[in-house]
Design an enzyme around this catalytic site. Structure first.
Site, PDB file in Angstrom:
ATOM      1  N   GLU A  46      53.117  35.215  35.092  1.00  0.00           N
ATOM      2  CA  GLU A  46      53.733  35.627  36.356  1.00  0.00           C
ATOM      3  C   GLU A  46      52.698  36.420  37.115  1.00  0.00           C
ATOM      4  O   GLU A  46      51.965  37.225  36.534  1.00  0.00           O
ATOM      5  CB  GLU A  46      54.964  36.504  36.097  1.00  0.00           C
ATOM      6  N   ASP A  56      51.753  38.024  41.410  1.00  0.00           N
ATOM      7  CA  ASP A  56      52.266  38.332  42.751  1.00  0.00           C
ATOM      8  C   ASP A  56      51.255  37.881  43.796  1.00  0.00           C
ATOM      9  O   ASP A  56      50.051  38.065  43.623  1.00  0.00           O
ATOM     10  CB  ASP A  56      52.483  39.845  42.864  1.00  0.00           C
ATOM     11  N   GLU A  83      55.080  34.749  42.348  1.00  0.00           N
ATOM     12  CA  GLU A  83      56.040  35.587  43.072  1.00  0.00           C
ATOM     13  C   GLU A  83      55.479  35.892  44.455  1.00  0.00           C
ATOM     14  O   GLU A  83      54.493  36.627  44.579  1.00  0.00           O
ATOM     15  CB  GLU A  83      56.338  36.890  42.323  1.00  0.00           C
ATOM     16  N   LYS A  94      55.211  37.700  47.816  1.00  0.00           N
ATOM     17  CA  LYS A  94      55.575  39.003  48.377  1.00  0.00           C
ATOM     18  C   LYS A  94      55.128  39.011  49.840  1.00  0.00           C
ATOM     19  O   LYS A  94      54.031  39.477  50.160  1.00  0.00           O
ATOM     20  CB  LYS A  94      54.903  40.127  47.584  1.00  0.00           C
ATOM     21  N   HIS A 149      49.742  42.952  43.415  1.00  0.00           N
ATOM     22  CA  HIS A 149      51.154  43.361  43.433  1.00  0.00           C
ATOM     23  C   HIS A 149      51.511  44.268  44.594  1.00  0.00           C
ATOM     24  O   HIS A 149      52.459  44.015  45.334  1.00  0.00           O
ATOM     25  CB  HIS A 149      51.513  44.051  42.116  1.00  0.00           C
ATOM     26  N   ASP A 184      54.603  42.888  29.862  1.00  0.00           N
ATOM     27  CA  ASP A 184      53.170  43.208  29.977  1.00  0.00           C
ATOM     28  C   ASP A 184      52.469  42.919  28.652  1.00  0.00           C
ATOM     29  O   ASP A 184      51.247  42.917  28.589  1.00  0.00           O
ATOM     30  CB  ASP A 184      52.993  44.697  30.322  1.00  0.00           C
ATOM     31  N   HIS A 220      53.742  39.223  32.362  1.00  0.00           N
ATOM     32  CA  HIS A 220      54.029  39.869  33.638  1.00  0.00           C
ATOM     33  C   HIS A 220      52.746  40.422  34.257  1.00  0.00           C
ATOM     34  O   HIS A 220      52.133  41.330  33.705  1.00  0.00           O
ATOM     35  CB  HIS A 220      55.031  41.006  33.379  1.00  0.00           C
ATOM     36  N   ARG A 221      52.332  39.823  35.349  1.00  0.00           N
ATOM     37  CA  ARG A 221      51.022  40.131  35.983  1.00  0.00           C
ATOM     38  C   ARG A 221      49.891  39.848  34.991  1.00  0.00           C
ATOM     39  O   ARG A 221      48.875  40.543  34.984  1.00  0.00           O
ATOM     40  CB  ARG A 221      50.954  41.570  36.492  1.00  0.00           C
TER      41      ARG A 221
HETATM   42  O1  G3P Z   1      59.105  38.494  38.691  1.00  0.00           O
HETATM   43  C1  G3P Z   1      59.480  39.578  37.933  1.00  0.00           C
HETATM   44  C2  G3P Z   1      58.840  40.851  38.407  1.00  0.00           C
HETATM   45  O2  G3P Z   1      57.476  40.628  38.584  1.00  0.00           O
HETATM   46  C3  G3P Z   1      59.450  41.383  39.690  1.00  0.00           C
HETATM   47  O3  G3P Z   1      59.029  42.671  40.007  1.00  0.00           O
HETATM   48  O4  G3P Z   1      57.667  44.387  41.082  1.00  0.00           O
HETATM   49  O5  G3P Z   1      56.937  43.467  38.912  1.00  0.00           O
HETATM   50  O6  G3P Z   1      56.773  42.099  40.975  1.00  0.00           O
HETATM   51  P1  G3P Z   1      57.544  43.156  40.246  1.00  0.00           P
HETATM   52 MG    MG Z   2      56.071  40.229  40.160  1.00  0.00          MG
END
Ligand code: G3P
Ligand code: MG
Length: 243
Positions: free
Chosen positions: A37, A39, A111, A113, A52, A231, A10-11
């Site tokens: 993943e 953003d 992702e 945004k 993000h 994470d 995640h990130r």
């Molecule tokens: O894609 C899962 C998660 O990344 C969504 O929330 O705020 O961490 O981008 P966020």
């Molecule tokens: Mg995300």
């Protein structure tokens, strides 16, 4: 016994490296993540960059909205020392830089945004993915239904991971069916056995976000999710064996 859930960084490996940076992505690969993943937003001059927050303040040395700055300003910012002082040379990467390095090596969950410029973000993101011929290794997600619809309209074979939130399940299932999404991506708190069963019956995998504690990872794994955003992707690899 089913396979363990996919470990989705995640990130990047954002628990131990500054999020959404090259360093975090390299570390995620080192730790054995199955996917990254990250953003993506547009700069003022319409370049997709990997960050993000809507604003620069938390994770860079800059201030104000990402959308109010040109790429030239953003790449000059320090995106590392908010996390660890010695990482002051770490920068905000462009989508192009990230995909050129990582899409050949690992699945990348982009992702999107968007601000008001939904069509522009979609168009630029698709252009970059096409430039690297990376569609097979890229999964698109967004909380913006418009962005998902546009991705599917312009690129019907693009892989979609359908983000959902509490209260939005019916809408998400509908959009998933419309766009041929391969997974439903719910927040951890929404996941229970009946959701997993319903998704599987609909032909959707379940990718839960975001779990970092070992107990939570083990529980999600026992519930039969197909992937876990973390994470700490190494914890999913180590702790996530289904029981
Ligand atoms: O894609 C899962 C998660 O990344 C969504 O929330 O705020 O961490 O981008 P966020
Ligand atoms: Mg995300």
């Amino acid at each position: 016994m089913q396979a363990r859930p996919l470990a989705i960084a995640h990130r990047g490996a954002s628990g131990i490296m500054p999020e959404n940076t090259r360093l975090a992505f390299v570390k995620a690969l080192d730790l054995g993540a199955d996917a990254l993943e990250f953003d993506v937003q547009l700069t003022r001059d319409e370049v997709p960059v990997v960050i993000h927050d809507e604003t620069l303040d938390r994770t860079t040395s800059g201030t104000g909205a990402v959308a109010d700055h040109d790429l030239a300003d953003i790449v000059g910012l320090d995106a590392g020392s908010w996390f660890t002082a010695s990482y002051s040379n770490v920068t905000v990467p462009t989508l192009e830089e990230v995909l050129s390095t990582f899409a050949p090596k690992i699945t990348c969950n982009i992702e999107l945004k968007p601000d008001k410029r939904v069509s522009q973000l979609v168009r630029h993101a698709l252009t970059v993915v096409a430039r690297f011929d990376a569609f097979a290794n890229v999964i698109f997600s967004s909380f913006s239904a418009d962005a998902i619809r546009e991705i599917h309209k312009h690129s019907p074979d693009a892989r979609i991971g359908m983000l959902t939130e509490r209260g939005g399940l019916a809408r998400s299932f509908k959009l998933a069916a419309e766009t041929g999404a391969e997974t439903l991506n719910p927040p951890v708190g929404m996941v229970d056995r009946s959701l997993v069963t319903e998704c599987h019956e609909r032909g959707l995998g379940v990718l839960a976000w975001t779990a970092n504690e070992k107990g939570e990872i083990a529980l999600l794994s026992a519930l039969g999710v197909d992937g876990i955003f973390s994470d700490h992707p190494d914890r999913v690899r180590k702790q996530g064996t289904a029981v």
